[in-house]
Design a protein around this motif. Sequence first.
Motif, PDB file in Angstrom:
ATOM      1  N   GLY A  47       0.806  -1.141   0.039  1.00 54.15           N
ATOM      2  CA  GLY A  47      -0.233   0.709  -0.092  1.00 54.15           C
ATOM      3  C   GLY A  47       0.449   1.363  -0.340  1.00 54.15           C
ATOM      4  N   ALA A  48       1.450   1.240  -0.027  1.00 54.32           N
ATOM      5  CA  ALA A  48       2.894   2.170  -0.391  1.00 54.32           C
ATOM      6  C   ALA A  48       2.691   3.254  -1.053  1.00 54.32           C
ATOM      7  N   THR A  49       2.666   4.691  -0.693  1.00 54.21           N
ATOM      8  CA  THR A  49       2.550   5.093  -2.874  1.00 54.21           C
ATOM      9  C   THR A  49       3.393   5.148  -3.231  1.00 54.21           C
ATOM     10  N   ILE A  50       4.431   5.093  -3.297  1.00 60.80           N
ATOM     11  CA  ILE A  50       5.967   4.500  -4.588  1.00 60.80           C
ATOM     12  C   ILE A  50       5.576   3.380  -4.867  1.00 60.80           C
ATOM     13  N   VAL A  51       4.717   2.277  -4.340  1.00 62.26           N
ATOM     14  CA  VAL A  51       4.453   1.138  -4.558  1.00 62.26           C
ATOM     15  C   VAL A  51       2.794   1.272  -5.912  1.00 62.26           C
ATOM     16  N   GLN A  52       1.970   2.622  -4.822  1.00 63.21           N
ATOM     17  CA  GLN A  52       1.099   2.241  -5.743  1.00 63.21           C
ATOM     18  C   GLN A  52       1.057   3.498  -7.067  1.00 63.21           C
ATOM     19  N   GLU A  53       1.522   4.467  -7.497  1.00 61.12           N
ATOM     20  CA  GLU A  53       2.235   5.372  -8.123  1.00 61.12           C
ATOM     21  C   GLU A  53       2.812   4.775  -9.409  1.00 61.12           C
ATOM     22  N   GLY A  54       2.528   4.006 -10.006  1.00 60.15           N
ATOM     23  CA  GLY A  54       2.936   3.450 -11.016  1.00 60.15           C
ATOM     24  C   GLY A  54       3.587   4.228 -12.064  1.00 60.15           C
ATOM     25  N   VAL A  81      15.183  -3.296  -6.328  1.00 61.51           N
ATOM     26  CA  VAL A  81      14.673  -4.225  -7.042  1.00 61.51           C
ATOM     27  C   VAL A  81      13.675  -4.635  -6.712  1.00 61.51           C
ATOM     28  N   ALA A  82      13.214  -4.886  -5.395  1.00 59.09           N
ATOM     29  CA  ALA A  82      12.392  -5.732  -5.255  1.00 59.09           C
ATOM     30  C   ALA A  82      10.634  -5.047  -5.466  1.00 59.09           C
ATOM     31  N   THR A  83      11.197  -4.027  -4.401  1.00 62.04           N
ATOM     32  CA  THR A  83      10.296  -2.930  -4.843  1.00 62.04           C
ATOM     33  C   THR A  83       9.509  -2.658  -5.781  1.00 62.04           C
ATOM     34  N   LEU A  84      10.592  -2.199  -6.704  1.00 61.29           N
ATOM     35  CA  LEU A  84      10.296  -2.527  -8.072  1.00 61.29           C
ATOM     36  C   LEU A  84       9.312  -3.440  -8.865  1.00 61.29           C
ATOM     37  N   THR A  85       9.563  -4.861  -8.649  1.00 59.90           N
ATOM     38  CA  THR A  85       8.739  -5.820  -8.458  1.00 59.90           C
ATOM     39  C   THR A  85       6.905  -6.126  -8.039  1.00 59.90           C
ATOM     40  N   HIS A  86       7.184  -5.582  -6.676  1.00 60.59           N
ATOM     41  CA  HIS A  86       6.026  -4.901  -6.826  1.00 60.59           C
ATOM     42  C   HIS A  86       5.056  -3.276  -6.816  1.00 60.59           C
ATOM     43  N   LEU A  87       5.919  -2.955  -7.549  1.00 59.62           N
ATOM     44  CA  LEU A  87       4.877  -1.700  -8.566  1.00 59.62           C
ATOM     45  C   LEU A  87       5.012  -2.415  -9.764  1.00 59.62           C
ATOM     46  N   LEU A  88       5.538  -2.978  -9.946  1.00 61.80           N
ATOM     47  CA  LEU A  88       4.998  -3.905 -11.304  1.00 61.80           C
ATOM     48  C   LEU A  88       3.457  -4.450 -10.936  1.00 61.80           C
ATOM     49  N   ASP A  89       4.142  -5.697  -9.664  1.00 63.20           N
ATOM     50  CA  ASP A  89       2.267  -6.481  -9.627  1.00 63.20           C
ATOM     51  C   ASP A  89       1.349  -5.365  -9.594  1.00 63.20           C
ATOM     52  N   VAL A  90       1.564  -4.046  -8.778  1.00 63.37           N
ATOM     53  CA  VAL A  90       0.833  -3.608  -8.599  1.00 63.37           C
ATOM     54  C   VAL A  90      -0.191  -2.880 -10.014  1.00 63.37           C
ATOM     55  N   ALA A  91       0.611  -2.492 -11.795  1.00 65.58           N
ATOM     56  CA  ALA A  91       0.821  -1.996 -12.449  1.00 65.58           C
ATOM     57  C   ALA A  91      -0.281  -2.527 -12.902  1.00 65.58           C
ATOM     58  N   PHE A  92       0.387  -4.048 -13.137  1.00 68.73           N
ATOM     59  CA  PHE A  92      -0.160  -4.804 -13.951  1.00 68.73           C
ATOM     60  C   PHE A  92      -1.556  -6.103 -13.611  1.00 68.73           C
ATOM     61  N   VAL A  93      -1.980  -6.019 -12.545  1.00 66.24           N
ATOM     62  CA  VAL A  93      -2.964  -7.122 -11.834  1.00 66.24           C
ATOM     63  C   VAL A  93      -2.872  -6.398 -10.881  1.00 66.24           C
ATOM     64  N   GLY A  94      -3.039  -5.342 -10.191  1.00 61.77           N
ATOM     65  CA  GLY A  94      -4.468  -4.164  -9.177  1.00 61.77           C
ATOM     66  C   GLY A  94      -2.961  -5.300  -7.953  1.00 61.77           C
ATOM     67  N   THR A  95      -4.418  -4.994  -6.737  1.00 58.95           N
ATOM     68  CA  THR A  95      -3.848  -5.179  -5.372  1.00 58.95           C
ATOM     69  C   THR A  95      -3.941  -6.774  -5.116  1.00 58.95           C
ATOM     70  N   GLY A  96      -4.404  -7.618  -5.642  1.00 55.17           N
ATOM     71  CA  GLY A  96      -4.824  -8.545  -4.914  1.00 55.17           C
ATOM     72  C   GLY A  96      -3.516  -9.049  -4.848  1.00 55.17           C
ATOM     73  N   THR A  97      -3.158 -10.424  -4.012  1.00 47.69           N
ATOM     74  CA  THR A  97      -2.397 -10.948  -3.191  1.00 47.69           C
ATOM     75  C   THR A  97      -1.711 -12.943  -4.027  1.00 47.69           C
ATOM     76  N   VAL A  98      -2.689 -12.955  -5.204  1.00 43.45           N
ATOM     77  CA  VAL A  98      -2.679 -14.299  -5.534  1.00 43.45           C
ATOM     78  C   VAL A  98      -1.311 -14.132  -6.113  1.00 43.45           C
TER      79      VAL A  98
END
Length: 168
Positions: A47-54, A81-98
């Motif tokens: 939910g971090a701002t940096i992850v949510q703002e693609g 790098v890990a934070t970037l992967t989380h950002l990409l997760d949110v950008a491409f598939v939203g905030t779900g966890t699966v």
Amino acid sequence: APAGAARPMSTPGPTRTDLGVVAGAAVVAHHQALLAGAVYDDPMILGATIVQEGGRALDVFSPPAYFDLAPGAHELSWRPVATLTHLLDVAFVGTGTVWPHLVNVALHAIAAALLVRVAGGFGWSRLAACVAGLVFAVHPLASEAVGVITFREDLLGARRRGRTVRQH
């Protein structure tokens, strides 16, 4: 054979099937992570701002060395790098966890298969390399790194270290 000597041609190394079996064992052993939802600090980091703002993808590589995750909280370990992967997760598939959990399971499966390749490259027998990979694939100590989305840096690090050793 002396240490560092190449494996004799008569001793086959791990096969692609061996790698697939080890990777498959990792997936089977950790498949329950797909349904784990957000645990530990997952909600805070996802939910971090940096992850949510693609649009701020490159910001993960620049100072400050911590990110504002929640009011009054700071993440003191800089892991771009890990934070970037989380950002990409949110950008491409939203905030779900699966999906993020699926990525972690896949990274663990790749690391387990890579361990088999590295062990075979060091001259271990096919059986010994496969046993080492299987133990790594299914060992409960990996459960936290696989099951917690925000521990992805551990999985990325294991994969990178394995590739580096294999190349030398």
